[in-house]
Design a protein around this motif. Sequence first.
Motif, PDB file in Angstrom:
ATOM      1  N   GLU A  14       0.833  -1.208   0.000  1.00 34.28           N
ATOM      2  CA  GLU A  14       0.000   0.000   0.000  1.00 34.28           C
ATOM      3  C   GLU A  14       0.866   1.257   0.000  1.00 34.28           C
ATOM      4  N   THR A  15       2.119   1.130   0.448  1.00 32.82           N
ATOM      5  CA  THR A  15       3.034   2.261   0.582  1.00 32.82           C
ATOM      6  C   THR A  15       4.395   1.858   0.027  1.00 32.82           C
ATOM      7  N   THR A  16       5.047   2.755  -0.694  1.00 30.45           N
ATOM      8  CA  THR A  16       6.399   2.488  -1.181  1.00 30.45           C
ATOM      9  C   THR A  16       7.346   2.381   0.010  1.00 30.45           C
ATOM     10  N   LEU A  17       8.201   1.361  -0.022  1.00 29.34           N
ATOM     11  CA  LEU A  17       9.208   1.205   1.021  1.00 29.34           C
ATOM     12  C   LEU A  17      10.535   1.751   0.517  1.00 29.34           C
ATOM     13  N   VAL A  18      11.206   2.501   1.352  1.00 27.60           N
ATOM     14  CA  VAL A  18      12.507   3.054   1.000  1.00 27.60           C
ATOM     15  C   VAL A  18      13.596   2.065   1.386  1.00 27.60           C
ATOM     16  N   VAL A  19      14.822   2.329   0.965  1.00 26.02           N
ATOM     17  CA  VAL A  19      15.959   1.491   1.332  1.00 26.02           C
ATOM     18  C   VAL A  19      16.027   1.386   2.856  1.00 26.02           C
ATOM     19  N   ASP A  20      16.489   0.260   3.361  1.00 30.86           N
ATOM     20  CA  ASP A  20      16.582  -0.028   4.796  1.00 30.86           C
ATOM     21  C   ASP A  20      15.224  -0.280   5.442  1.00 30.86           C
ATOM     22  N   SER A  21      14.266  -0.692   4.642  1.00 38.55           N
ATOM     23  CA  SER A  21      12.982  -1.110   5.183  1.00 38.55           C
ATOM     24  C   SER A  21      12.985  -2.621   5.316  1.00 38.55           C
ATOM     25  N   SER A  22      11.927  -3.157   5.896  1.00 43.69           N
ATOM     26  CA  SER A  22      11.855  -4.608   6.053  1.00 43.69           C
ATOM     27  C   SER A  22      10.411  -5.080   5.944  1.00 43.69           C
ATOM     28  N   ILE A  23      10.282  -6.370   5.733  1.00 46.29           N
ATOM     29  CA  ILE A  23       8.968  -7.007   5.726  1.00 46.29           C
ATOM     30  C   ILE A  23       9.039  -8.173   6.694  1.00 46.29           C
ATOM     31  N   ALA A  24       8.055  -8.258   7.585  1.00 49.75           N
ATOM     32  CA  ALA A  24       8.001  -9.339   8.566  1.00 49.75           C
ATOM     33  C   ALA A  24       6.903 -10.312   8.161  1.00 49.75           C
ATOM     34  N   PHE A  25       7.254 -11.590   8.146  1.00 51.25           N
ATOM     35  CA  PHE A  25       6.312 -12.650   7.828  1.00 51.25           C
ATOM     36  C   PHE A  25       6.080 -13.456   9.103  1.00 51.25           C
ATOM     37  N   SER A  26       4.832 -13.509   9.569  1.00 53.25           N
ATOM     38  CA  SER A  26       4.498 -14.305  10.751  1.00 53.25           C
ATOM     39  C   SER A  26       3.741 -15.542  10.299  1.00 53.25           C
ATOM     40  N   PHE A  27       4.195 -16.696  10.771  1.00 48.20           N
ATOM     41  CA  PHE A  27       3.564 -17.962  10.419  1.00 48.20           C
ATOM     42  C   PHE A  27       2.461 -18.270  11.429  1.00 48.20           C
ATOM     43  N   PRO A  28       1.464 -19.069  11.050  1.00 47.34           N
ATOM     44  CA  PRO A  28       0.354 -19.381  11.975  1.00 47.34           C
ATOM     45  C   PRO A  28       0.861 -20.010  13.270  1.00 47.34           C
ATOM     46  N   ASN A  29       0.329 -19.533  14.400  1.00 40.91           N
ATOM     47  CA  ASN A  29       0.748 -20.019  15.723  1.00 40.91           C
ATOM     48  C   ASN A  29       0.460 -21.505  15.883  1.00 40.91           C
ATOM     49  N   GLY A  30       1.424 -22.213  16.442  1.00 40.34           N
ATOM     50  CA  GLY A  30       1.224 -23.599  16.814  1.00 40.34           C
ATOM     51  C   GLY A  30       1.277 -24.608  15.676  1.00 40.34           C
ATOM     52  N   GLN A  31       1.393 -24.160  14.429  1.00 39.24           N
ATOM     53  CA  GLN A  31       1.375 -25.101  13.310  1.00 39.24           C
ATOM     54  C   GLN A  31       2.763 -25.345  12.730  1.00 39.24           C
TER      55      GLN A  31
ATOM     56  N   TYR B 215      -3.932 -18.426   9.140  1.00 35.12           N
ATOM     57  CA  TYR B 215      -3.490 -17.305   8.306  1.00 35.12           C
ATOM     58  C   TYR B 215      -2.063 -16.867   8.638  1.00 35.12           C
ATOM     59  N   PHE B 216      -1.323 -16.552   7.592  1.00 35.28           N
ATOM     60  CA  PHE B 216      -0.012 -15.924   7.707  1.00 35.28           C
ATOM     61  C   PHE B 216      -0.250 -14.417   7.790  1.00 35.28           C
ATOM     62  N   ALA B 217       0.656 -13.710   8.445  1.00 38.57           N
ATOM     63  CA  ALA B 217       0.564 -12.249   8.513  1.00 38.57           C
ATOM     64  C   ALA B 217       1.791 -11.652   7.830  1.00 38.57           C
TER      65      ALA B 217
ATOM     66  N   ASN C 193      -1.125  -6.911   7.163  1.00 37.88           N
ATOM     67  CA  ASN C 193      -2.243  -7.738   6.752  1.00 37.88           C
ATOM     68  C   ASN C 193      -2.182  -9.006   7.597  1.00 37.88           C
ATOM     69  N   ASP C 194      -3.094  -9.120   8.576  1.00 37.11           N
ATOM     70  CA  ASP C 194      -3.091 -10.266   9.483  1.00 37.11           C
ATOM     71  C   ASP C 194      -3.703 -11.515   8.864  1.00 37.11           C
ATOM     72  N   MET C 195      -4.353 -11.372   7.724  1.00 38.32           N
ATOM     73  CA  MET C 195      -4.952 -12.519   7.038  1.00 38.32           C
ATOM     74  C   MET C 195      -4.426 -12.565   5.612  1.00 38.32           C
ATOM     75  N   PHE C 196      -3.085 -12.577   5.489  1.00 41.38           N
ATOM     76  CA  PHE C 196      -2.444 -12.504   4.186  1.00 41.38           C
ATOM     77  C   PHE C 196      -2.750 -13.729   3.324  1.00 41.38           C
ATOM     78  N   GLY C 197      -2.726 -14.903   3.905  1.00 38.98           N
ATOM     79  CA  GLY C 197      -3.004 -16.100   3.112  1.00 38.98           C
ATOM     80  C   GLY C 197      -2.845 -17.362   3.929  1.00 38.98           C
ATOM     81  N   GLN C 198      -3.310 -18.472   3.346  1.00 38.26           N
ATOM     82  CA  GLN C 198      -3.198 -19.787   3.939  1.00 38.26           C
ATOM     83  C   GLN C 198      -2.563 -20.725   2.919  1.00 38.26           C
ATOM     84  N   VAL C 199      -2.071 -21.850   3.369  1.00 40.14           N
ATOM     85  CA  VAL C 199      -1.574 -22.873   2.447  1.00 40.14           C
ATOM     86  C   VAL C 199      -2.182 -24.211   2.823  1.00 40.14           C
TER      87      VAL C 199
END
Length: 152
Positions: free
Chosen positions: A21-38, A104-106, A120-126
């Motif tokens: 939704e927003t442009t990220l500048v250099v030195d930014s990051s993306i955090a991926f959270s996997f579903p708890n307990g799985q 859901y992954f976040a 996005n707390d409900m990014f996707g499932q597999v």
Amino acid sequence: IALTVNNAGEVSDYIFTFRLETTLVVDSSIAFSFPNGQYSKKGIEKCTASLVSSETLDPVSSLRCTFSTSGEFVVSVPEMVFTSTHSIRIEGIKNPLKSMGTGYFALESRYGIQKSVDSNDMFGQVGIVPAAKGLSNPKVNISQNNDRDTNT
């Protein structure tokens, strides 16, 4: 989210494809959270990630990646424009031991490693499936006059 292997208990690469939704500048990051307990946190000794082509999924460049004690993968990214589609591959994740659809992954984009920009707390499932127990063995017989006779 695409997996290189969907079988329960197997090690797979996870490919996350997304738009920001927003442009990220250099030195930014993306955090991926996997579903708890799985997902087991055991066996994850290092985090290996790469930016991949959204069209071919071929690696474009390696990315710095850390695995936090809270169970999220934090990937340092180059500038990412919000109008483009981006794909990041995280390598060597052990799939859940049970066949199922996951929770859901976040996904959260950040300036630096702390300040949240978008999330996005409900990014996707597999879907995790059992390994195939056997494959059918079809045969194709071709006669001398090139007529095909297919037996399954």
